[in-house]
Scaffold this motif. Structure first.
Motif, PDB file in Angstrom:
ATOM      1  N   LEU A  30       0.858  -1.179   0.000  1.00 54.29           N
ATOM      2  CA  LEU A  30       0.000   0.000   0.000  1.00 54.29           C
ATOM      3  C   LEU A  30       0.894   1.229   0.000  1.00 54.29           C
ATOM      4  O   LEU A  30       1.683   1.433   0.928  1.00 54.29           O
ATOM      5  CB  LEU A  30      -0.904   0.012   1.230  1.00 54.29           C
ATOM      6  CG  LEU A  30      -1.809   1.221   1.400  1.00 54.29           C
ATOM      7  CD1 LEU A  30      -2.798   1.321   0.255  1.00 54.29           C
ATOM      8  CD2 LEU A  30      -2.535   1.142   2.724  1.00 54.29           C
ATOM      9  N   VAL A  31       0.808   2.012  -1.061  1.00 54.57           N
ATOM     10  CA  VAL A  31       1.577   3.249  -1.176  1.00 54.57           C
ATOM     11  C   VAL A  31       0.574   4.370  -1.392  1.00 54.57           C
ATOM     12  O   VAL A  31      -0.257   4.299  -2.298  1.00 54.57           O
ATOM     13  CB  VAL A  31       2.578   3.184  -2.356  1.00 54.57           C
ATOM     14  CG1 VAL A  31       3.364   4.482  -2.449  1.00 54.57           C
ATOM     15  CG2 VAL A  31       3.518   1.999  -2.199  1.00 54.57           C
ATOM     16  N   ASP A  35       0.015  13.279  -3.956  1.00 55.59           N
ATOM     17  CA  ASP A  35      -0.596  13.877  -5.137  1.00 55.59           C
ATOM     18  C   ASP A  35      -0.920  12.876  -6.237  1.00 55.59           C
ATOM     19  O   ASP A  35      -1.117  13.268  -7.387  1.00 55.59           O
ATOM     20  CB  ASP A  35       0.324  14.965  -5.703  1.00 55.59           C
ATOM     21  CG  ASP A  35       0.519  16.110  -4.721  1.00 55.59           C
ATOM     22  OD1 ASP A  35      -0.428  16.405  -3.963  1.00 55.59           O
ATOM     23  OD2 ASP A  35       1.614  16.689  -4.703  1.00 55.59           O
ATOM     24  N   GLU A  36      -0.957  11.588  -5.891  1.00 56.22           N
ATOM     25  CA  GLU A  36      -1.239  10.561  -6.893  1.00 56.22           C
ATOM     26  C   GLU A  36      -2.220   9.542  -6.326  1.00 56.22           C
ATOM     27  O   GLU A  36      -2.495   9.520  -5.132  1.00 56.22           O
ATOM     28  CB  GLU A  36       0.052   9.853  -7.302  1.00 56.22           C
ATOM     29  CG  GLU A  36       1.066  10.770  -7.963  1.00 56.22           C
ATOM     30  CD  GLU A  36       2.353  10.048  -8.302  1.00 56.22           C
ATOM     31  OE1 GLU A  36       2.294   8.849  -8.609  1.00 56.22           O
ATOM     32  OE2 GLU A  36       3.411  10.690  -8.239  1.00 56.22           O
ATOM     33  N   GLU A  37      -2.706   8.685  -7.206  1.00 55.13           N
ATOM     34  CA  GLU A  37      -3.635   7.637  -6.794  1.00 55.13           C
ATOM     35  C   GLU A  37      -2.930   6.627  -5.891  1.00 55.13           C
ATOM     36  O   GLU A  37      -1.758   6.305  -6.068  1.00 55.13           O
ATOM     37  CB  GLU A  37      -4.161   6.925  -8.041  1.00 55.13           C
ATOM     38  CG  GLU A  37      -5.257   5.935  -7.752  1.00 55.13           C
ATOM     39  CD  GLU A  37      -5.840   5.348  -9.020  1.00 55.13           C
ATOM     40  OE1 GLU A  37      -6.235   4.181  -8.968  1.00 55.13           O
ATOM     41  OE2 GLU A  37      -5.886   6.054 -10.047  1.00 55.13           O
ATOM     42  N   THR A  38      -3.655   6.110  -4.913  1.00 59.58           N
ATOM     43  CA  THR A  38      -3.115   5.106  -4.002  1.00 59.58           C
ATOM     44  C   THR A  38      -2.854   3.806  -4.745  1.00 59.58           C
ATOM     45  O   THR A  38      -3.663   3.355  -5.547  1.00 59.58           O
ATOM     46  CB  THR A  38      -4.105   4.848  -2.850  1.00 59.58           C
ATOM     47  OG1 THR A  38      -4.292   6.070  -2.155  1.00 59.58           O
ATOM     48  CG2 THR A  38      -3.603   3.801  -1.896  1.00 59.58           C
ATOM     49  N   PHE A  39      -1.702   3.195  -4.482  1.00 53.64           N
ATOM     50  CA  PHE A  39      -1.334   1.893  -5.033  1.00 53.64           C
ATOM     51  C   PHE A  39      -1.614   0.872  -3.942  1.00 53.64           C
ATOM     52  O   PHE A  39      -0.967   0.862  -2.898  1.00 53.64           O
ATOM     53  CB  PHE A  39       0.157   1.895  -5.409  1.00 53.64           C
ATOM     54  CG  PHE A  39       0.649   0.593  -5.978  1.00 53.64           C
ATOM     55  CD1 PHE A  39       0.565   0.353  -7.334  1.00 53.64           C
ATOM     56  CD2 PHE A  39       1.205  -0.379  -5.162  1.00 53.64           C
ATOM     57  CE1 PHE A  39       1.029  -0.840  -7.881  1.00 53.64           C
ATOM     58  CE2 PHE A  39       1.671  -1.567  -5.695  1.00 53.64           C
ATOM     59  CZ  PHE A  39       1.578  -1.801  -7.047  1.00 53.64           C
ATOM     60  N   ASP A  40      -2.625   0.035  -4.145  1.00 55.35           N
ATOM     61  CA  ASP A  40      -3.046  -0.956  -3.162  1.00 55.35           C
ATOM     62  C   ASP A  40      -3.132  -2.293  -3.884  1.00 55.35           C
ATOM     63  O   ASP A  40      -4.145  -2.614  -4.499  1.00 55.35           O
ATOM     64  CB  ASP A  40      -4.395  -0.549  -2.578  1.00 55.35           C
ATOM     65  CG  ASP A  40      -4.858  -1.464  -1.465  1.00 55.35           C
ATOM     66  OD1 ASP A  40      -4.095  -2.353  -1.039  1.00 55.35           O
ATOM     67  OD2 ASP A  40      -6.008  -1.293  -1.016  1.00 55.35           O
ATOM     68  N   ARG A  41      -2.044  -3.055  -3.847  1.00 56.70           N
ATOM     69  CA  ARG A  41      -1.953  -4.286  -4.637  1.00 56.70           C
ATOM     70  C   ARG A  41      -1.234  -5.380  -3.853  1.00 56.70           C
ATOM     71  O   ARG A  41      -0.637  -5.137  -2.820  1.00 56.70           O
ATOM     72  CB  ARG A  41      -1.148  -4.043  -5.924  1.00 56.70           C
ATOM     73  CG  ARG A  41      -1.629  -2.914  -6.795  1.00 56.70           C
ATOM     74  CD  ARG A  41      -2.834  -3.331  -7.627  1.00 56.70           C
ATOM     75  NE  ARG A  41      -3.160  -2.347  -8.631  1.00 56.70           N
ATOM     76  CZ  ARG A  41      -3.806  -1.218  -8.425  1.00 56.70           C
ATOM     77  NH1 ARG A  41      -4.184  -0.889  -7.229  1.00 56.70           N
ATOM     78  NH2 ARG A  41      -4.073  -0.398  -9.412  1.00 56.70           N
TER      79      ARG A  41
END
Length: 57
Positions: A30-31, A35-41
């Motif tokens: 989870l990042v 200012d960007e979309e969350t990376f949840d992978r």
């Protein structure tokens, strides 16, 4: 019937290489940059160790 809570039979697709891995062998990443979309992978252990873990060291 497959137990949805059994970490050995539930699988995830690695967001880096596309491999299908058992849930228990995957890493949840989870990042949340400001200012960007969350990376949840989920990623496989080998991709995590090769690509992502060095970023945290």
């Amino acid at each position: 019937m497959t137990d949805p809570h059994d970490r050995t039979t539930v699988t995830e697709e690695c967001a880096v290489c596309g491999a299908t891995v058992p849930f228990g062998a995957s890493v949840h990443v989870l990042v949340n940059p400001p200012d960007e979309e969350t990376f949840d992978r989920y990623v496989c252990r080998s991709c995590y160790e090769a690509e992502l873990e060095p970023l945290a060291e």
